[in-house]
Design a protein around this motif. Structure first.
Motif, PDB file in Angstrom:
ATOM      1  N   TYR A  46      16.804  32.950  15.979  1.00 18.75           N
ATOM      2  CA  TYR A  46      16.233  34.066  16.763  1.00 18.75           C
ATOM      3  C   TYR A  46      16.050  33.656  18.220  1.00 18.75           C
ATOM      4  CZ  TYR A  46      15.288  35.881  12.104  1.00 18.75           C
ATOM      5  OH  TYR A  46      15.442  36.305  10.806  1.00 18.75           O
ATOM      6  N   LEU A  47      15.925  32.342  18.429  1.00 18.20           N
ATOM      7  CA  LEU A  47      15.810  31.772  19.777  1.00 18.20           C
ATOM      8  C   LEU A  47      16.817  30.632  19.902  1.00 18.20           C
ATOM      9  CD1 LEU A  47      11.911  31.360  20.004  1.00 18.20           C
ATOM     10  CD2 LEU A  47      13.264  32.800  21.541  1.00 18.20           C
ATOM     11  N   THR A  48      17.210  30.309  21.121  1.00 13.35           N
ATOM     12  CA  THR A  48      17.948  29.058  21.344  1.00 13.35           C
ATOM     13  C   THR A  48      17.142  28.210  22.322  1.00 13.35           C
ATOM     14  OG1 THR A  48      19.211  29.948  23.203  1.00 13.35           O
ATOM     15  CG2 THR A  48      20.237  30.075  21.027  1.00 13.35           C
ATOM     16  N   ALA A  49      17.250  26.903  22.167  1.00 11.85           N
ATOM     17  CA  ALA A  49      16.592  25.985  23.099  1.00 11.85           C
ATOM     18  C   ALA A  49      17.695  25.195  23.783  1.00 11.85           C
ATOM     19  CB  ALA A  49      15.656  25.045  22.338  1.00 11.85           C
ATOM     20  N   SER A  50      17.897  25.430  25.062  1.00 13.86           N
ATOM     21  CA  SER A  50      18.993  24.740  25.753  1.00 13.86           C
ATOM     22  C   SER A  50      18.454  23.826  26.840  1.00 13.86           C
ATOM     23  CB  SER A  50      19.960  25.766  26.363  1.00 13.86           C
ATOM     24  OG  SER A  50      19.255  26.629  27.224  1.00 13.86           O
ATOM     25  N   GLY A  51      19.186  22.736  27.090  1.00 14.33           N
ATOM     26  CA  GLY A  51      18.727  21.750  28.080  1.00 14.33           C
ATOM     27  C   GLY A  51      18.258  20.513  27.369  1.00 14.33           C
TER      28      GLY A  51
ATOM     29  N   GLN B  79      19.650  12.664  28.121  1.00 14.66           N
ATOM     30  CA  GLN B  79      19.833  14.092  27.839  1.00 14.66           C
ATOM     31  C   GLN B  79      20.448  14.285  26.453  1.00 14.66           C
ATOM     32  OE1 GLN B  79      18.510  16.519  29.689  1.00 14.66           O
ATOM     33  NE2 GLN B  79      17.780  14.878  31.023  1.00 14.66           N
ATOM     34  N   ARG B  80      21.415  13.413  26.106  1.00 12.83           N
ATOM     35  CA  ARG B  80      22.025  13.492  24.769  1.00 12.83           C
ATOM     36  C   ARG B  80      20.974  13.234  23.690  1.00 12.83           C
ATOM     37  NH1 ARG B  80      26.931  10.864  26.740  1.00 12.83           N
ATOM     38  NH2 ARG B  80      26.192   8.844  26.046  1.00 12.83           N
ATOM     39  N   ALA B  81      20.097  12.241  23.958  1.00 14.43           N
ATOM     40  CA  ALA B  81      19.058  11.887  22.980  1.00 14.43           C
ATOM     41  C   ALA B  81      18.067  13.041  22.789  1.00 14.43           C
ATOM     42  CB  ALA B  81      18.322  10.620  23.432  1.00 14.43           C
ATOM     43  N   TYR B  82      17.690  13.733  23.878  1.00 13.87           N
ATOM     44  CA  TYR B  82      16.776  14.874  23.759  1.00 13.87           C
ATOM     45  C   TYR B  82      17.409  15.973  22.904  1.00 13.87           C
ATOM     46  CZ  TYR B  82      14.123  12.843  27.679  1.00 13.87           C
ATOM     47  OH  TYR B  82      13.395  12.014  28.483  1.00 13.87           O
ATOM     48  N   GLN B  83      18.717  16.208  23.108  1.00  7.19           N
ATOM     49  CA  GLN B  83      19.402  17.251  22.339  1.00  7.19           C
ATOM     50  C   GLN B  83      19.467  16.897  20.856  1.00  7.19           C
ATOM     51  OE1 GLN B  83      23.022  17.540  24.595  1.00  7.19           O
ATOM     52  NE2 GLN B  83      22.031  18.672  26.235  1.00  7.19           N
ATOM     53  N   LYS B  84      19.702  15.608  20.564  1.00  6.48           N
ATOM     54  CA  LYS B  84      19.743  15.172  19.162  1.00  6.48           C
ATOM     55  C   LYS B  84      18.366  15.352  18.507  1.00  6.48           C
ATOM     56  CE  LYS B  84      23.469  11.763  19.704  1.00  6.48           C
ATOM     57  NZ  LYS B  84      24.417  12.104  18.648  1.00  6.48           N
TER      58      LYS B  84
ATOM     59  N   ASP C 143      11.806   8.859  26.819  1.00  7.22           N
ATOM     60  CA  ASP C 143      11.321   8.809  28.215  1.00  7.22           C
ATOM     61  C   ASP C 143      11.254   7.370  28.729  1.00  7.22           C
ATOM     62  OD1 ASP C 143      10.975  11.518  28.162  1.00  7.22           O
ATOM     63  OD2 ASP C 143       8.803  11.478  27.904  1.00  7.22           O
ATOM     64  N   GLN C 144      10.737   6.476  27.860  1.00 10.00           N
ATOM     65  CA  GLN C 144      10.483   5.096  28.276  1.00 10.00           C
ATOM     66  C   GLN C 144      11.717   4.190  28.165  1.00 10.00           C
ATOM     67  OE1 GLN C 144       7.405   4.284  29.614  1.00 10.00           O
ATOM     68  NE2 GLN C 144       7.209   6.504  29.392  1.00 10.00           N
ATOM     69  N   SER C 145      12.784   4.697  27.555  1.00  9.86           N
ATOM     70  CA  SER C 145      13.959   3.844  27.339  1.00  9.86           C
ATOM     71  C   SER C 145      14.681   3.567  28.653  1.00  9.86           C
ATOM     72  CB  SER C 145      14.920   4.503  26.346  1.00  9.86           C
ATOM     73  OG  SER C 145      15.528   5.629  26.940  1.00  9.86           O
TER      74      SER C 145
ATOM     75  N   GLN D 283      16.146  17.599  19.350  1.00  9.76           N
ATOM     76  CA  GLN D 283      16.002  19.050  19.123  1.00  9.76           C
ATOM     77  C   GLN D 283      16.628  19.452  17.795  1.00  9.76           C
ATOM     78  OE1 GLN D 283      17.452  21.948  22.078  1.00  9.76           O
ATOM     79  NE2 GLN D 283      16.731  20.497  23.598  1.00  9.76           N
ATOM     80  N   MET D 284      17.821  18.906  17.521  1.00 10.35           N
ATOM     81  CA  MET D 284      18.526  19.229  16.279  1.00 10.35           C
ATOM     82  C   MET D 284      17.722  18.765  15.070  1.00 10.35           C
ATOM     83  SD  MET D 284      21.080  20.781  15.061  1.00 10.35           S
ATOM     84  CE  MET D 284      22.030  21.066  16.550  1.00 10.35           C
ATOM     85  N   MET D 285      17.062  17.612  15.202  1.00 13.63           N
ATOM     86  CA  MET D 285      16.223  17.082  14.124  1.00 13.63           C
ATOM     87  C   MET D 285      15.056  18.043  13.847  1.00 13.63           C
ATOM     88  SD  MET D 285      16.462  14.278  12.337  1.00 13.63           S
ATOM     89  CE  MET D 285      15.684  14.815  10.828  1.00 13.63           C
ATOM     90  N   THR D 286      14.481  18.592  14.926  1.00  9.79           N
ATOM     91  CA  THR D 286      13.382  19.556  14.795  1.00  9.79           C
ATOM     92  C   THR D 286      13.874  20.826  14.107  1.00  9.79           C
ATOM     93  OG1 THR D 286      12.411  18.671  16.822  1.00  9.79           O
ATOM     94  CG2 THR D 286      11.579  20.778  16.079  1.00  9.79           C
ATOM     95  N   GLN D 287      15.086  21.250  14.438  1.00  9.25           N
ATOM     96  CA  GLN D 287      15.642  22.446  13.798  1.00  9.25           C
ATOM     97  C   GLN D 287      15.866  22.207  12.308  1.00  9.25           C
ATOM     98  OE1 GLN D 287      18.841  24.604  15.665  1.00  9.25           O
ATOM     99  NE2 GLN D 287      18.164  24.029  17.702  1.00  9.25           N
ATOM    100  N   TYR D 288      16.361  21.006  11.958  1.00  9.77           N
ATOM    101  CA  TYR D 288      16.560  20.668  10.544  1.00  9.77           C
ATOM    102  C   TYR D 288      15.235  20.799   9.782  1.00  9.77           C
ATOM    103  CZ  TYR D 288      17.033  17.659   6.409  1.00  9.77           C
ATOM    104  OH  TYR D 288      16.998  17.169   5.122  1.00  9.77           O
ATOM    105  N   ALA D 289      14.164  20.300  10.387  1.00 13.95           N
ATOM    106  CA  ALA D 289      12.869  20.311   9.715  1.00 13.95           C
ATOM    107  C   ALA D 289      12.304  21.716   9.560  1.00 13.95           C
ATOM    108  CB  ALA D 289      11.879  19.447  10.498  1.00 13.95           C
TER     109      ALA D 289
END
Length: 592
Positions: free
Chosen positions: A470-475, A351-356, A341-343, A358-364
Motif C-alpha cells: 500500500y506504501l513504498t519506501a524509497s531511498g 545505501q545498499r545496506a539500508y535498502q537490504k 551508520d557507524q561502519s 528495509q527488505m528485512m523489515t518488509q519480510y517481518a
C-alpha cells in the motif's frame, strides 16, 4: 568407476539430488560452472565426486577453519583422502601436507582464500591442480551480503595457475546480480540453479513479544533438540546465555570477544552434542556443518535477507523437519541502522545496506507466504506458497484496518510524500516536537488523528502497509514513503485492508523414538572416542531411517541412505547390535 558408483560406495546414496549430476557432468567435461543450491542441497558432493575421478588434485577454497576440518574429517571417514592447510598448523605440518598433495597422497586439499594471496601461492602453483572449488562464492561479489576482499584477490590468482584448472563456484545465497558478478569474475559460462526453496524448513515471524519468555517456552516445549539462537551484540549473547543457563538449559555461547581457545571449546561442545543450544552473534556458523540443528531462532533482526536466509538455513541440513524463527522487534532494526551508520564502508555501500535492512523489515511484516517472499527476493518469481510457514498456517482472525490505513495514507499524501515513517507516525500520534511545528504539520487535518496509539504501534502499521504494497519506501538511510496505486484504491474506498492480530511458542518438531535415542547414544560414544562430531559418523536422517527400517544384516544396512561401504566396515556391526538388542527386548516385553 562412474559418479553413480562412487555415490553409492563412498557416500551410501542410491541417487543424486536435483542438479548434482548436471554439475558433475559439467566439471568432468572441463566446463567452469556456478552452482546455486540451498543449504543442505548437497553442494559438496558436486566437487568431491569429480575429485575422485580426476587424475590430479582438487583445491577447495573455503573461508573458515571449522568447515575445513569437519569436511576433511567426514571425507576421511568415507575413505576419501583429504587434508587442509590453514593457520592452525605450524610450518613443518604445512610442508608435510604440501608434500602429500604433490605426491598424490590426497585427492582434495582445503585452503583459505588468504592462502592464495600470500607467499604460499608459489607452492600451490607447483601442485597438479585439475579442479578448483570456490565455496561460499557469494563472498566474491561486492553486491553480496558477505563480501571479502581476500575473495576478490583470489579471482585473479586462480587464472594464474599454470595447470589452468576447471573452476566450480558454489553458494546457497546469490541474487541474480551476485550470480552475474561471480560468473564474470571467474570466467564462468555455465550455471546450475536448483532453486532456493528449503522444503523441510518452516519459517516463522513472531512480532513485538517478550523474547525471553518466548525462548524459555520454546526450549521447554522442544527439549532435547539442538538449535542456534542468534543475537546482535556480544552483551546480548552473554545475557541470553546466562538467562537460559539459570533455567537449567543445556547451552553454550560464541562471540568475537571471547578467546580463540574458549570459542573453539564452545563450538566443539555444540558440534559434539555436549551442549544442545548455541547462543551466538553472526560470527558463528559460516561453515558449521552440523546436520542435526532442528531450529534457528533470531532473537534480533539480521541486516539483510541474504544473511537471514543463510543463517536460518543452518537448521535441518539433514533434510528433516526444522524451524527458522525470527523474533521481530523495532528496536533491533534501529540497532542494525546504528551498525550501518557507524561502519567504515563507503556511502554507496551504506545505501545498499539500508535498502537490504528495509527488505528485512518488509519480510517481518508481510502476510504473504514467508518462503515465497524469500524466493521472490532471490529472483524466483514462480514460487508457490509453502503451506508450512507461520503465515500459511495462520488461523487467527483477521481484523479490518481499512480506516487506520486510510488515516496513514492520507497523512503521507498531506506531507507531500517527502518524509519517512518516523515523522509520519509522530504527526499521526500528535507529537509536539519542534520539527512538526517548524514545518506546520500540526496544522494538517491528519495531525493527532491516531493519538490513542503509540508511535511504535503506528510505525509497525506503516511497516505492514509497506510490506503489503500500500506504501513504498524509497531511498537509503532515510527512506521516503509514497502511496502506491493499491494504496490509492484504499483511499477511494474500492479496496479494504485486513490484518491478523500475537503468537506463542508451540511444539512443532517431531518426537524421537526410543531406538533412535539408543542409536544416537552409540553415535555420541563413537564420536567422543574418535574426536569427530557425531554427524560425521552418521546423520540424524540416517539414524531415523535405521530405526524405521531396522536392518537385520550388513546387506540391509547398506540399503540405508548415508551408509557407504567404508562406514559399514567401521560401524556396521555396532549399530546392528543395538538394533537387534532393541528388537529382542521388545519381543521379550511383548511375551512377558
Amino acid at each position: 568407476m562412474t559418479p553413480q558408483e562412487l555415490l553409492k560406495t563412498k557416500f551410501g546414496y542410491d541417487s543424486f539430488r536435483p542438479g548434482q549430476q548436471t554439475v558433475i557432468d559439467d566439471i568432468l567435461a572441463h566446463k567452469n560452472v556456478l552452482t546455486i543450491m540451498p543449504t543442505g542441497g548437497g553442494k559438496s558432493l558436486c566437487y568431491q565426486i569429480p575429485a575422485m575421478l580426476e587424475d590430479g588434485l582438487t583445491l577447495v577454497v573455503s573461508p573458515l577453519i571449522a568447515l575445513m576440518k569437519d569436511q576433511v574429517d567426514a571425507l576421511n571417514e568415507s575413505g576419501i583422502p583429504a587434508t587442509f592447510i590453514n593457520s592452525s598448523l605450524d610450518f613443518s605440518e604445512i610442508d608435510d601436507r604440501f608434500a602429500q598433495a604433490q605426491n598424490g597422497d590426497v585427492k582434495l586439499l582445503y585452503v583459505s582464500p588468504e592462502r592464495l594471496d600470500s607467499g604460499a601461492f608459489n607452492q600451490l602453483a607447483r601442485l597438479p591442480i585439475d579442479l578448483v572449488a570456490v565455496d561460499e562464492a557469494h563472498c566474491i561479489s561486492q553486491w553480496g551480503h558477505d563480501f571479502r576482499p581476500s575473495y576478490l584477490a583470489l579471482t585473479e590468482r586462480l587464472h594464474e595457475l599454470p595447470t589452468k584448472p576447471t573452476i566450480v563456484a558454489l553458494t546457497a545465497t546469490a541474487t541474480p546480480q551476485v550470480a552475474d558478478d561471480i560468473k564474470q569474475r571467474l570466467h564462468i559460462s555455465e550455471e546450475v540453479k536448483t532453486g532456493f526453496e528449503r522444503d523441510n524448513l518452516a519459517f516463522k515471524v513472531v512480532r513485538n513479544q517478550d523474547s525471553d519468555k518466548y525462548l524459555l517456552d520454546y526450549l521447554k516445549l522442544n527439549a532435547g533438540e539442538s538449535g542456534i539462537i542468534y543475537a546482535s551484540t556480544r552483551k546480548e549473547v552473554e545475557r541470553v546465555s546466562k538467562m537460559l543457563k539459570k533455567h537449567k538449559f543445556s547451552v553454550t555461547m560464541y562471540h568475537g570477544g571471547m578467546s580463540k581457545d574458549q570459542r573453539r571449546k564452545n563450538q566443539d561442545d555444540f558440534l559434539y552434542d555436549r551442549a544442545l543450544v548455541m547462543v551466538a552473534t553472526n560470527a558463528f556458523g559460516m561453515g558449521i556443518d552440523k546436520s542435526n540443528v532442528r531450529f534457528v531462532i533470531h532473537d534480533s533482526v539480521p541486516g539483510s535477507l541474504e544473511e537471514y536466509y543463510q543463517e536460518a538455513g543452518r537448521a535441518g541440513r539433514d533434510g528433516l523437519p526444522s524451524e527458522a524463527i525470527l523474533l521481530f522487534k523495532l528496536r533491533d532494526v534501529q540497532t542494525q541502522h546504528f551498525f550501518i551508520d557507524q561502519s567504515e564502508r563507503d556511502e554507496q555501500s551504506k545505501q545498499r545496506a539500508y535498502q537490504k535492512l528495509q527488505m528485512m523489515t518488509q519480510y517481518a511484516n508481510t502476510q504473504q507466504c514467508l518462503q515465497q517472499f524469500i524466493l521472490d527476493y532471490f529472483g524466483e518469481k514462480e514460487g508457490k506458497t509453502c503451506g508450512r510457514c507461520s503465515n500459511c498456517l495462520d488461523t487467527r482472525d483477521s481484523q479490518d484496518i481499512t480506516v487506520d490505513t486510510q488515516k496513514v495514507l492520507s497523512c503521507v499524501l498531506r506531507m507531500k510524500e517527502r518524509y519517512g515513517k518516523s515523522l509520519v507516525s509522530q504527526v499521526l500520534t500528535g507529537s509536539k516536537i519542534q520539527k512538526i511545528r517548524d514545518f506546520h504539520f500540526d496544522q494538517l487535518s491528519t495531525y493527532g488523528i491516531m493519538k490513542g496509539e503509540s508511535q511504535k504501534e503506528v510505525m509497525g502499521l506503516i511497516d505492514y502497509l509497506t510490506a503489503a504494497g500500500y506504501l513504498t519506501a524509497s531511498g537509503g538511510q532515510y527512506p521516503v514513503l509514497k502511496v502506491t496505486s493499491l494504496g490509492g484504491a484504499v483511499l477511494q474506498g474500492s479496496e479494504r485492508v485486513s490484518r491478523k492480530v500475537s503468537d506463542k511458542a508451540t511444539k512443532t518438531l517431531a518426537e524421537d523414538d526410543e531406538l533412535f535415542e539408543q542409536l544416537r547414544q552409540l553415535r555420541r560414544e563413537l564420536a567422543e572416542k574418535q574426536g569427530v562430531p557425531p554427524f560425521v559418523i552418521f546423520s540424524d536422517k540416517t539414524l531415523h531411517e535405521m530405526s524405521a527400517v531396522m536392518p537385520a544384516n550388513e546387506s540391509q544396512m547398506l540399503d540405508v541412505k548415508g551408509v557407504g561401504e567404508s562406514k559399514l566396515a567401521k560401524y556396521g556391526d555396532q549399530f546392528l547390535d543395538v538394533i537387534l538388542n532393541y528388537q529382542s527386548e521388545a519381543k521379550t516385553g511383548v511375551q512377558a
